[in-house]
Design a protein around this motif. Sequence first.
Motif, short mmCIF file in Angstrom:
data_model
loop_
_atom_site.label_atom_id
_atom_site.label_comp_id
_atom_site.label_asym_id
_atom_site.label_seq_id
_atom_site.Cartn_x
_atom_site.Cartn_y
_atom_site.Cartn_z
N ILE A 190 0.80 -1.23 0.00
CA ILE A 190 0.00 0.00 0.00
C ILE A 190 0.83 1.28 0.00
CG2 ILE A 190 -2.03 -1.06 1.05
CD1 ILE A 190 -1.13 0.17 3.73
N GLY A 191 2.11 1.16 0.24
CA GLY A 191 2.92 2.38 0.25
C GLY A 191 4.17 2.19 1.07
N SER A 192 4.94 3.25 1.16
CA SER A 192 6.26 3.16 1.74
C SER A 192 6.39 4.20 2.85
CB SER A 192 7.27 3.43 0.63
OG SER A 192 8.55 3.01 0.98
N GLN A 193 7.38 3.99 3.72
CA GLN A 193 7.61 4.87 4.87
C GLN A 193 6.33 4.98 5.72
OE1 GLN A 193 10.22 5.67 6.29
NE2 GLN A 193 9.87 7.44 7.53
N LEU A 194 5.71 3.82 5.97
CA LEU A 194 4.52 3.78 6.83
C LEU A 194 4.98 3.91 8.28
CD1 LEU A 194 2.59 0.73 5.28
CD2 LEU A 194 2.62 3.11 4.53
N LEU A 195 4.30 4.76 9.03
CA LEU A 195 4.71 5.00 10.40
C LEU A 195 3.76 4.39 11.40
CD1 LEU A 195 6.00 8.63 9.96
CD2 LEU A 195 7.34 6.52 10.19
N ASN A 196 2.76 3.72 10.89
CA ASN A 196 1.88 3.00 11.82
C ASN A 196 1.26 1.80 11.10
OD1 ASN A 196 -1.09 2.97 11.99
ND2 ASN A 196 -1.01 5.23 11.91
N ALA A 197 0.95 0.79 11.89
CA ALA A 197 0.56 -0.49 11.30
C ALA A 197 -0.89 -0.50 10.83
CB ALA A 197 0.80 -1.62 12.30
N ALA A 198 -1.69 0.47 11.31
CA ALA A 198 -3.13 0.37 11.07
C ALA A 198 -3.52 0.25 9.59
CB ALA A 198 -3.84 1.55 11.74
N PRO A 199 -2.97 1.07 8.69
CA PRO A 199 -3.38 0.91 7.29
C PRO A 199 -3.02 -0.47 6.72
CG PRO A 199 -2.21 3.00 7.60
CD PRO A 199 -2.05 2.22 8.87
N ALA A 200 -1.87 -1.00 7.13
CA ALA A 200 -1.47 -2.33 6.65
C ALA A 200 -2.43 -3.39 7.17
CB ALA A 200 -0.04 -2.64 7.07
N VAL A 201 -2.87 -3.23 8.41
CA VAL A 201 -3.80 -4.20 8.99
C VAL A 201 -5.15 -4.11 8.28
CG1 VAL A 201 -5.01 -4.89 11.11
CG2 VAL A 201 -2.62 -4.13 11.23
N GLU A 202 -5.55 -2.87 7.98
CA GLU A 202 -6.81 -2.69 7.25
C GLU A 202 -6.74 -3.37 5.87
OE1 GLU A 202 -7.86 1.45 6.70
OE2 GLU A 202 -9.52 0.91 5.36
N ALA A 203 -5.62 -3.18 5.20
CA ALA A 203 -5.44 -3.79 3.88
C ALA A 203 -5.45 -5.31 3.99
CB ALA A 203 -4.14 -3.31 3.24
N ALA A 204 -4.75 -5.82 5.00
CA ALA A 204 -4.67 -7.26 5.18
C ALA A 204 -6.05 -7.84 5.45
CB ALA A 204 -3.71 -7.60 6.32
N GLY A 205 -6.86 -7.10 6.19
CA GLY A 205 -8.23 -7.54 6.48
C GLY A 205 -9.04 -7.67 5.20
N LYS A 206 -8.85 -6.71 4.30
CA LYS A 206 -9.58 -6.77 3.03
C LYS A 206 -9.11 -7.96 2.18
CE LYS A 206 -10.94 -1.96 2.64
NZ LYS A 206 -11.00 -0.77 1.80
#
Length: 406
Positions: A190-206
Motif C-alpha cells: 500500500i505504500g512506503s515509509q509507513l509509520l503505523n501499522a493500522a493501514p497495513a492491517v486494514e489492507a490485510a483484512g480486506k
Amino acid sequence: MMLEGLALADIAARFGTPVYVYSRAALIAAFEAYRRASGGRQASVCYAVKANSNLGVLSAFAALGAGFDIVSGGELARVLAAGGRADRVVFSGTGKSRDEMRQALLAGIRCFNVESAGELERLDELAAVLGVIAPIALRVNPDVDPQTHPYISTGLKHNKFGVASDDALALYRRAAALPHLRIRGIACHIGSQLLNAAPAVEAAGKLLVLVDLLAAEGIHLEHIDLGGGLGIRYRDETPPAVAAYLAPLLALFEGRPEELCFEPGRSLVGNAGLLLTRIEYLKPGEGKHFAIVDAAMNDLIRPALYDGWHGVVPVLARTGPPRRYDVVGPICESGDFLARDRDMAVEEGDLLALLSAGAYGMSMSSNYNSRPRAAELIVDGDEVHLVRERETLESLYALERPLPLG
Ligand code: LLP
C-alpha cells in the motif's frame, strides 16, 4: 566517527568521496528482526531489491536465506548474480515486458504478482510458448490510505497499482481457467515509509475477505504477500519496531494455513548506510551559508524529490560556534540540496556523513551533470569491501558515439 570497527576519515582517505558506506552487521540485524518477529509462523522475507540493489547487499541477504521482491529483469539478473535463489523471487510491477516475463519464467521464479487483466493473458500466452506453468498471485489494490508521501502511496484506488478488489474475484476465476497459470497467492503493497501499522492491517483484512471468498469457490491460496512499507526514523519519526508492526498482521492470520510473505526494502537497508561527502567550499550567502559538498542530487535525490530529510553529522566534531548551513551539491539546479538549515561547526575540507542513506540512495542515483556515480563499500567488523567501484569518466559515455564527421 566510526562505522563498525573503522574510522570514516580513514575510509574517505582510502576510497575518496562521495562514497556510500553500509554496515554488514546492520543489514543482518535488520533482516533477523523480521525473521525473529515472524516467530514460529511460516513466513518469508522477500527483500525489495529496488531499495538498494548492490550485489554486495543482495549477497548478504541471500546468505541469510532471504527471498527477493523484484520489479524488473535487471533486478532479477542482479539477484541471480549475487547468489539469490530464483525460487524465492516474487516479481512485482505494473509494466512487465514480454522479455522480462520470459526471463523470469525461464529462471523459474516463485511468483508473478500480476497487476492487470492484460498481464494475466500475456503471461499465460508466454508460458504456453515456453511449455511452462507460470505461478501467479494477483496484486490487489485494497484502497486504503497509507498516510505517507503521495509519491510513495500505492494502495489508493486512484493509484496505478494492482487490480481493484471488486475485480479480483473475476480475475482469479479467469486465471483459474487459463491452462498455463497456477494460482499461488494474493499480494498487496500500500505504500512506503509507513509509520503505523493500522493501514497495513486494514489492507490485510480486506485481503483476507477475498481469500475466504476464493476458498469458497475452490481456489485455495498457498501464500499471502503483505508487501513492504514499514518506515524508518530519519529525523524524529517514531515507526513501530518490526515486531510491533508485524504483531497485528500475524495475529490476523493466526491459525491459517497460508504462508505469509513480506517485501521490506527501506526497513532492511535504510539505516544500515550513509553517504560520506567532503565539503569543497563554505560560501556565505545573504542570510544563509552554504556548505558546498562533493555529493549532489544525482547521488541522493530524496531531499529534492520528496523533501526527504537526512541527518547530517560532521565526521570531526569541532569546538567553536556552529553556523546555519544549507548542504548543497555542485549541480546546476536550486533543487540540488541535500539538507537545509543545519547548525554545524565545520571547515572546508571536512567530511560530512549523510545518515539513513542506505535505501533509495544509490539505487536512485544518476549521472546528471556527467558525474560519475559514487563508490559503495560494505564494512564488516574491521574489514571493508569495495562492492562497487567509483565510475570512471570514460564509462560515462562508453555506450555513446559521436556522429561521423562530414
Ligand atoms: N513491494 C513493492 C511492490 C513496492 O513497490 C515497494 C516499494 C516495496 C515492496 C518496498 O517498500 P519499502 O519497504 O521500501 O517501503 N523511492 C522512495 C520509495 C519508493 C518505494 C516504492 N515501492 C523513497 O525514497 O522514499
